[in-house]
Design a protein around this motif. Structure first.
Motif, PDB file in Angstrom:
ATOM      1  N   UNK A 127       7.887 -18.930  51.147  1.00 54.08           N
ATOM      2  CA  UNK A 127       6.545 -18.884  51.019  1.00 54.08           C
ATOM      3  C   UNK A 127       6.133 -17.596  51.765  1.00 54.08           C
ATOM      4  N   UNK A 128       6.469 -15.918  51.888  1.00 55.82           N
ATOM      5  CA  UNK A 128       6.336 -15.007  52.969  1.00 55.82           C
ATOM      6  C   UNK A 128       5.069 -14.304  52.349  1.00 55.82           C
ATOM      7  N   UNK A 129       4.436 -14.267  53.166  1.00 58.85           N
ATOM      8  CA  UNK A 129       3.286 -13.491  53.117  1.00 58.85           C
ATOM      9  C   UNK A 129       3.210 -12.206  52.543  1.00 58.85           C
ATOM     10  N   UNK A 130       2.437 -12.031  51.152  1.00 63.42           N
ATOM     11  CA  UNK A 130       2.886 -10.651  50.499  1.00 63.42           C
ATOM     12  C   UNK A 130       1.739  -9.661  50.863  1.00 63.42           C
ATOM     13  N   UNK A 131       1.300 -10.476  52.223  1.00 65.64           N
ATOM     14  CA  UNK A 131      -0.160  -9.458  52.388  1.00 65.64           C
ATOM     15  C   UNK A 131      -0.018  -8.199  53.965  1.00 65.64           C
ATOM     16  N   UNK A 132       1.840  -8.993  54.255  1.00 67.02           N
ATOM     17  CA  UNK A 132       2.738  -9.202  55.922  1.00 67.02           C
ATOM     18  C   UNK A 132       2.763  -7.558  55.782  1.00 67.02           C
ATOM     19  N   UNK A 133       3.072  -6.451  56.185  1.00 66.69           N
ATOM     20  CA  UNK A 133       3.866  -5.562  55.860  1.00 66.69           C
ATOM     21  C   UNK A 133       5.235  -5.461  56.855  1.00 66.69           C
ATOM     22  N   UNK A 134       5.430  -6.272  57.292  1.00 64.82           N
ATOM     23  CA  UNK A 134       6.593  -6.632  58.361  1.00 64.82           C
ATOM     24  C   UNK A 134       7.340  -8.309  56.951  1.00 64.82           C
ATOM     25  N   UNK A 135       7.155  -8.504  56.467  1.00 68.43           N
ATOM     26  CA  UNK A 135       7.572  -9.957  56.340  1.00 68.43           C
ATOM     27  C   UNK A 135       8.964 -10.252  55.781  1.00 68.43           C
ATOM     28  N   UNK A 136       9.426  -8.280  55.369  1.00 68.07           N
ATOM     29  CA  UNK A 136      10.473  -8.402  55.031  1.00 68.07           C
ATOM     30  C   UNK A 136      11.240  -8.246  56.016  1.00 68.07           C
ATOM     31  N   UNK A 137      11.525  -7.985  57.364  1.00 64.47           N
ATOM     32  CA  UNK A 137      12.018  -8.153  58.690  1.00 64.47           C
ATOM     33  C   UNK A 137      11.611  -9.081  59.731  1.00 64.47           C
ATOM     34  N   UNK A 138      11.001 -10.346  59.282  1.00 59.82           N
ATOM     35  CA  UNK A 138      10.149 -11.791  59.530  1.00 59.82           C
ATOM     36  C   UNK A 138      11.342 -12.353  59.186  1.00 59.82           C
ATOM     37  N   UNK A 139      12.662 -11.570  57.799  1.00 55.82           N
ATOM     38  CA  UNK A 139      12.657 -13.249  57.159  1.00 55.82           C
ATOM     39  C   UNK A 139      14.235 -12.674  57.389  1.00 55.82           C
ATOM     40  N   UNK A 140      14.458 -10.937  57.607  1.00 60.86           N
ATOM     41  CA  UNK A 140      15.508 -11.242  57.892  1.00 60.86           C
ATOM     42  C   UNK A 140      16.122 -11.839  59.650  1.00 60.86           C
ATOM     43  N   UNK A 141      15.281 -11.536  60.268  1.00 55.54           N
ATOM     44  CA  UNK A 141      15.453 -12.717  61.557  1.00 55.54           C
ATOM     45  C   UNK A 141      15.460 -14.015  61.338  1.00 55.54           C
ATOM     46  N   UNK A 142      14.486 -14.340  60.358  1.00 56.47           N
ATOM     47  CA  UNK A 142      14.358 -15.494  60.292  1.00 56.47           C
ATOM     48  C   UNK A 142      15.863 -16.156  59.723  1.00 56.47           C
ATOM     49  N   UNK A 143      16.461 -15.643  58.732  1.00 52.79           N
ATOM     50  CA  UNK A 143      18.444 -15.602  58.893  1.00 52.79           C
ATOM     51  C   UNK A 143      18.709 -15.726  60.175  1.00 52.79           C
ATOM     52  N   UNK A 144      18.697 -15.031  60.480  1.00 54.18           N
ATOM     53  CA  UNK A 144      19.907 -15.214  62.705  1.00 54.18           C
ATOM     54  C   UNK A 144      19.499 -16.106  63.226  1.00 54.18           C
ATOM     55  N   UNK A 145      18.644 -16.880  63.005  1.00 53.14           N
ATOM     56  CA  UNK A 145      19.092 -17.751  63.810  1.00 53.14           C
ATOM     57  C   UNK A 145      18.604 -19.307  62.811  1.00 53.14           C
ATOM     58  N   UNK A 146      19.409 -20.500  63.663  1.00 52.56           N
ATOM     59  CA  UNK A 146      18.998 -21.981  63.048  1.00 52.56           C
ATOM     60  C   UNK A 146      17.408 -22.236  63.520  1.00 52.56           C
ATOM     61  N   UNK A 147      16.892 -23.160  62.772  1.00 53.95           N
ATOM     62  CA  UNK A 147      15.816 -23.823  62.670  1.00 53.95           C
ATOM     63  C   UNK A 147      15.143 -24.271  63.959  1.00 53.95           C
ATOM     64  N   UNK A 148      15.785 -24.775  64.504  1.00 53.89           N
ATOM     65  CA  UNK A 148      14.714 -25.430  65.296  1.00 53.89           C
ATOM     66  C   UNK A 148      15.129 -25.473  66.746  1.00 53.89           C
ATOM     67  N   UNK A 149      16.104 -23.744  66.612  1.00 58.67           N
ATOM     68  CA  UNK A 149      16.377 -22.712  67.913  1.00 58.67           C
ATOM     69  C   UNK A 149      14.686 -22.208  67.644  1.00 58.67           C
TER      70      UNK A 149
END
Length: 185
Positions: A127-149
Motif C-alpha cells: 500500500x505504498x504511496x507512489x507519490x511519496x519520495x520517502x516511500x522506500x525509507x518508510x518501508x525500510x523503517x517499517x521492517x525494523x520494528x513490530x507493528x504493535x510497537x
C-alpha cells in the motif's frame, strides 16, 4: 465547516499555482497542506507567504524554514535510533534540533505521521504511496520494528505533542517524550 483533507488542499493548490505559473515542489505542497489544518483559506494564505518568502517559488526547504518544520531526515534518524534502542543518538539528534531552533512540536508531528505511514505498510503490504519520495525509507523503517510497537510509538508521539505546552521548556519536554519512546520495551 468541515476540515478539508490535506490531499484535497494539495490538489487545489496545484491547480491554482498552475494557473498562476508558479513552480512548486511536491514536498513543499505537502507541508503547506498539512500546516493549513483543513482550511483552504489558511492554505492559500500560507502559500502566498511561502511564495513571497521563497522569491516567487514554493520550495520545500523554504517552506520548512518559514514554518519552523523539522527536516524529515532528522525524523527518519530518530525513528531508526529508537528502533535500534540507541539512546545516545536519540539525545544527540534532539540536541541538534534544539540548537538549530527547530520546533519540538513539529518533530513529534512528523514522527507521528511517519509512524502512521509505517503502520499502514506493516498492516497492508504493497500500500505504498507512489507519490511519496520517502516511500522506500518508510518501508525500510517499517521492517525494523513490530507493528504493535509502531502503533505504540505513534500514540506516544501524539500524546507527547499535547504535553509540550505543559512544560516550561519545549525541548526538555520533547527529549523526555523521546526517552519515553526509547524506554517503551
Amino acid at each position: 465547516l468541515r476540515p478539508m483533507a490535506p490531499e484535497t488542499i494539495r490538489e487545489h493548490l496545484v491547480h491554482v499555482l498552475g494557473l498562476e505559473g508558479v513552480t512548486a515542489e511536491t514536498q513543499a505542497l505537502r507541508l503547506v497542506s498539512r500546516a493549513a489544518r483543513g482550511s483552504m483559506r489558511d492554505a492559500l494564505s500560507l502559500t502566498d507567504q511561502a511564495i513571497a518568502y521563497g522569491n516567487g517559488q514554493l520550495q520545500e526547504a523554504t517552506v520548512r524554514q518559514m514554518l519552523g518544520s523539522v527536516d524529515r531526515s532528522y525524523v527518519f534518524r530518530l525513528v531508526d535510533a529508537l528502533a535500534q534502542g540507541d539512546g545516545k543518538s536519540v539525545v544527540e539528534i534532539s540536541e541538534t534540533l534544539r540548537l538549530n531552533g527547530l520546533s519540538a512540536g513539529s518533530t513529534l508531528e512528523e514522527m507521528a505521521s511517519l509512524l502512521q505511514r509505517m503502520a499502514v505498510v506493516q498492516a497492508v503490504p504493497g500500500q505504498d504511496d507512489d507519490s511519496d519520495p520517502d516511500a522506500s525509507e518508510t518501508a525500510r523503517l517499517a521492517a525494523l520494528m513490530p507493528a504493535d510497537e509502531t502503533q505504540l510509538l505513534s500514540s506516544l508521539c501524539l500524546h507527547g505533542r499535547g504535553e509540550l505546552g505543559l512544560a516550561p521548556d519545549e525541548y526538555a519536554a520533547s527529549t523526555m517524550v523521546l526517552l519515553r519512546l526509547l524506554a517503551r520495551k
